[in-house]
Write a protein that holds these residues in place. Structure first.
Motif, mmCIF file in Angstrom:
data_model
loop_
_atom_site.group_PDB
_atom_site.id
_atom_site.type_symbol
_atom_site.label_atom_id
_atom_site.label_comp_id
_atom_site.label_asym_id
_atom_site.label_seq_id
_atom_site.Cartn_x
_atom_site.Cartn_y
_atom_site.Cartn_z
ATOM 1 N N ARG A 65 -13.068 25.549 -18.709
ATOM 2 C CA ARG A 65 -14.529 24.913 -18.919
ATOM 3 C C ARG A 65 -13.906 23.575 -19.669
ATOM 4 N N ALA A 66 -13.096 23.527 -20.784
ATOM 5 C CA ALA A 66 -12.797 22.420 -21.561
ATOM 6 C C ALA A 66 -12.289 21.336 -20.414
ATOM 7 N N LEU A 67 -11.447 21.636 -19.457
ATOM 8 C CA LEU A 67 -10.815 20.837 -18.478
ATOM 9 C C LEU A 67 -11.697 20.415 -17.264
ATOM 10 N N ARG A 68 -13.162 20.965 -17.360
ATOM 11 C CA ARG A 68 -14.406 20.736 -16.488
ATOM 12 C C ARG A 68 -13.666 21.033 -14.878
ATOM 13 N N ILE A 69 -12.701 22.367 -14.895
ATOM 14 C CA ILE A 69 -12.443 22.502 -13.510
ATOM 15 C C ILE A 69 -13.271 23.852 -12.958
ATOM 16 N N PRO A 70 -13.999 23.538 -11.981
ATOM 17 C CA PRO A 70 -14.846 24.763 -11.411
ATOM 18 C C PRO A 70 -13.888 25.901 -11.036
ATOM 19 N N PHE A 71 -14.433 27.040 -11.475
ATOM 20 C CA PHE A 71 -13.587 28.196 -11.130
ATOM 21 C C PHE A 71 -14.596 29.482 -10.784
ATOM 22 N N SER A 72 -13.831 30.294 -10.206
ATOM 23 C CA SER A 72 -14.583 31.597 -9.879
ATOM 24 C C SER A 72 -13.515 32.808 -9.785
ATOM 25 N N TYR A 73 -13.814 33.843 -9.817
ATOM 26 C CA TYR A 73 -13.054 35.029 -9.829
ATOM 27 C C TYR A 73 -12.846 35.590 -8.295
ATOM 28 N N LEU A 74 -11.825 36.074 -8.149
ATOM 29 C CA LEU A 74 -11.381 37.145 -7.162
ATOM 30 C C LEU A 74 -11.009 38.418 -7.555
ATOM 31 N N ASP A 75 -12.293 39.438 -7.616
ATOM 32 C CA ASP A 75 -12.264 40.709 -8.200
ATOM 33 C C ASP A 75 -12.538 41.884 -7.191
ATOM 34 N N ARG A 76 -13.119 41.506 -6.108
ATOM 35 C CA ARG A 76 -13.390 42.696 -5.191
ATOM 36 C C ARG A 76 -12.886 41.814 -3.734
ATOM 37 N N THR A 77 -12.402 43.053 -2.959
ATOM 38 C CA THR A 77 -11.952 42.663 -1.449
ATOM 39 C C THR A 77 -12.786 41.957 -0.792
ATOM 40 N N ILE A 91 -2.400 18.232 -14.429
ATOM 41 C CA ILE A 91 -3.791 18.501 -13.954
ATOM 42 C C ILE A 91 -4.761 17.320 -14.309
ATOM 43 N N VAL A 92 -4.653 16.988 -15.458
ATOM 44 C CA VAL A 92 -5.617 15.958 -15.962
ATOM 45 C C VAL A 92 -5.052 14.643 -15.690
ATOM 46 N N SER A 93 -3.752 14.314 -15.905
ATOM 47 C CA SER A 93 -3.585 12.874 -15.667
ATOM 48 C C SER A 93 -2.927 12.364 -14.082
ATOM 49 N N CYS A 94 -2.860 13.449 -13.509
ATOM 50 C CA CYS A 94 -2.401 13.196 -12.158
ATOM 51 C C CYS A 94 -3.556 13.696 -11.153
ATOM 52 N N ALA A 95 -3.811 14.881 -10.925
ATOM 53 C CA ALA A 95 -4.801 15.281 -9.958
ATOM 54 C C ALA A 95 -6.191 14.886 -10.229
ATOM 55 N N PRO A 128 0.659 -1.170 0.131
ATOM 56 C CA PRO A 128 0.006 0.028 -0.073
ATOM 57 C C PRO A 128 0.589 1.327 -0.072
ATOM 58 N N SER A 129 1.995 0.983 0.283
ATOM 59 C CA SER A 129 3.069 2.359 0.363
ATOM 60 C C SER A 129 3.397 2.724 -0.913
ATOM 61 N N ARG A 130 3.274 1.831 -1.972
ATOM 62 C CA ARG A 130 3.620 1.940 -3.299
ATOM 63 C C ARG A 130 2.764 2.724 -4.165
ATOM 64 N N PHE A 131 3.009 3.929 -4.888
ATOM 65 C CA PHE A 131 2.062 4.667 -5.598
ATOM 66 C C PHE A 131 2.692 4.799 -7.055
ATOM 67 N N TYR A 132 1.791 4.097 -7.701
ATOM 68 C CA TYR A 132 2.140 3.866 -9.161
ATOM 69 C C TYR A 132 1.295 4.810 -10.092
ATOM 70 N N MET A 133 2.415 5.481 -11.026
ATOM 71 C CA MET A 133 1.592 6.454 -11.738
ATOM 72 C C MET A 133 1.125 5.692 -13.086
ATOM 73 N N ILE A 134 0.066 6.052 -13.564
ATOM 74 C CA ILE A 134 -0.240 5.584 -15.040
ATOM 75 C C ILE A 134 -0.404 6.559 -16.064
ATOM 76 N N GLY A 135 -0.318 7.566 -15.411
ATOM 77 C CA GLY A 135 -0.237 8.857 -16.509
ATOM 78 C C GLY A 135 0.625 9.881 -15.762
ATOM 79 N N SER A 136 0.557 11.175 -16.312
ATOM 80 C CA SER A 136 1.360 12.149 -15.950
ATOM 81 C C SER A 136 2.811 12.100 -15.984
ATOM 82 N N MET A 137 3.156 11.536 -17.150
ATOM 83 C CA MET A 137 4.742 11.117 -17.226
ATOM 84 C C MET A 137 5.526 12.356 -16.857
#
Lengths: 187, 172
Positions: B126-138, B86-90, A38-47
């Motif tokens: 939008r294409a990445l389907r990342i929810p976003f908003s603006y910070l434009d006022r204090t 962002i896409v292939s990791c997060a 479980p302590s081993r994390f495998y990437m399948i993307g994000s080269m």
């Protein structure tokens, strides 16, 4: 030495409580097949990103040993990370690079690591220690000291091209890998 | 004096701290100068200086895997440079990722090298389907940051806040 054999030798030197990030491609499949934990994390993307993930872990978990298992194609894709690792200089960061001068998962197309010695780039960037193992005997000898001394350290392992027939795929889904790794990292 | 707003930067920084952020990875840009300095001067904040923004996705992933909340500071061109991470990791690995992105190239931009990135930023999110908003006022900085972080953690995915000229820049 085949890459699968080198991965197995390195894995056998790592206790299962060490936190390991493995780059995408065959290296992860070889580790998974040889010795999953479980302590081993495998990437399948994000080269390229395994070293950055390892750096984030190493910075926030200074009491744990962090190992990144990488390939030459992966390191070349995110070479700036070598500088980021060196600048942050985590003592618990150990980077093992399996170098076959090729993109082994896609048909052994050449990389440029035959002309760009990756461990020397890491040394120039500021890794504390770098080493190169040319053979299985040398790898075993080097492993006895590599993980004992202070990081950030890189061990480059020269391996042959070619893939082990019948190697398994990483079975847990990415979300499952994240969840189980967090349990072993946060504990 | 730089026309980058110190007061707005302080509001943003304090809201990030209040959201439990303990690590920031950053690649500097003009509007982020005070935020990066605040992180650097804060003994309770870990600042990781990046060579390229995509590394920050990995560093935030590593922090999340160890149970630490983090944020990325970057320019919108840095978002463009981070897309595969962002896409292939997060997104693939269900990693919460709070991204604060300076929104260069919108109305009022004088630097011609910022305009092309500005023109694609929102469509890209939008294409990445990342929810976003603006910070434009204090007056909405604190609660928008808190809500963005809440969504990132409940959805386990990247969210973005666009730091706008009206908030960050004190010249008309």
């Amino acid at each position: 030495m085949t890459r699968a054999e080198a991965v197995a030798r390195v894995a056998d030197a790592m206790p299962p409580d060490w936190l390991t990030i493995v780059c995408n491609g065959m290296i992860g499949r070889e580790l998974y097949t040889h010795a999953d934990a479980p302590s081993r994390f495998y990437m399948i993307g994000s080269m390229g990103l395994a070293s950055s993930i390892g750096l984030g872990l190493a910075i926030v978990q200074p009491a744990r040993t962090i190992v990144v298992l990488d390939g030459d194609g992966n390191v070349l894709m995110n070479m700036g990370a070598l500088g980021s690792v060196a600048a942050a200089s985590p003592a618990n960061f150990f980077h093992v690079v399996f170098d076959n001068h090729a993109h082994g998962s896609t048909g052994d197309q050449c990389t440029i690591s035959d002309r760009v010695p990756i461990e020397k780039v890491a040394a120039a960037a500021g890794y504390r220690r770098t080493m190169r193992a040319h053979s299985a005997g040398e790898l075993d000898h080097t492993l006895t000291k590599f993980f004992r001394e202070t990081g950030p350290a890189m061990l480059l392992v020269e391996v042959e091209r070619g893939n082990k027939p019948g190697i398994g795929r990483v079975e847990p889904s990415p979300a499952e890998l994240t969840a189980r790794f967090r349990l072993s990292a946060i504990g | 004096m730089s026309p980058v707003s110190t007061a707005s930067s302080r509001l943003i920084y304090d809201a990030l701290k209040a959201s439990g952020i303990r690590l920031m990875s950053a690649l500097p840009e003009t509007w982020l100068v005070h935020l990066v300095r605040m992180a650097d001067e804060d003994p309770d904040m870990i600042l990781v200086r990046l060579a390229k923004e995509e590394e920050g996705v990995g560093i935030s992933a590593g922090a999340h895997l160890a149970g630490v909340k983090s944020a990325m500071l970057m320019q919108n061109h840095g978002l463009l440079a981070s897309i595969n991470g962002i896409v292939s990791c997060a997104q693939l690995y269900r990693i919460p990722l709070l991204m604060l992105i300076s929104y260069r190239g919108e109305f009022g931009e004088r630097d011609p090298w910022q305009t092309e990135g500005g023109a694609v930023t929102e469509e890209l999110l939008r294409a990445l389907r990342i929810p976003f908003s603006y910070l434009d006022r204090t007056d909405h900085v604190a609660h928008r940051i808190a809500k963005a972080q809440t969504l990132a953690l409940s959805a386990n995915k990247p969210v973005a806040l666009l730091l706008c000229r009206d908030l960050m820049w004190e010249e008309s």
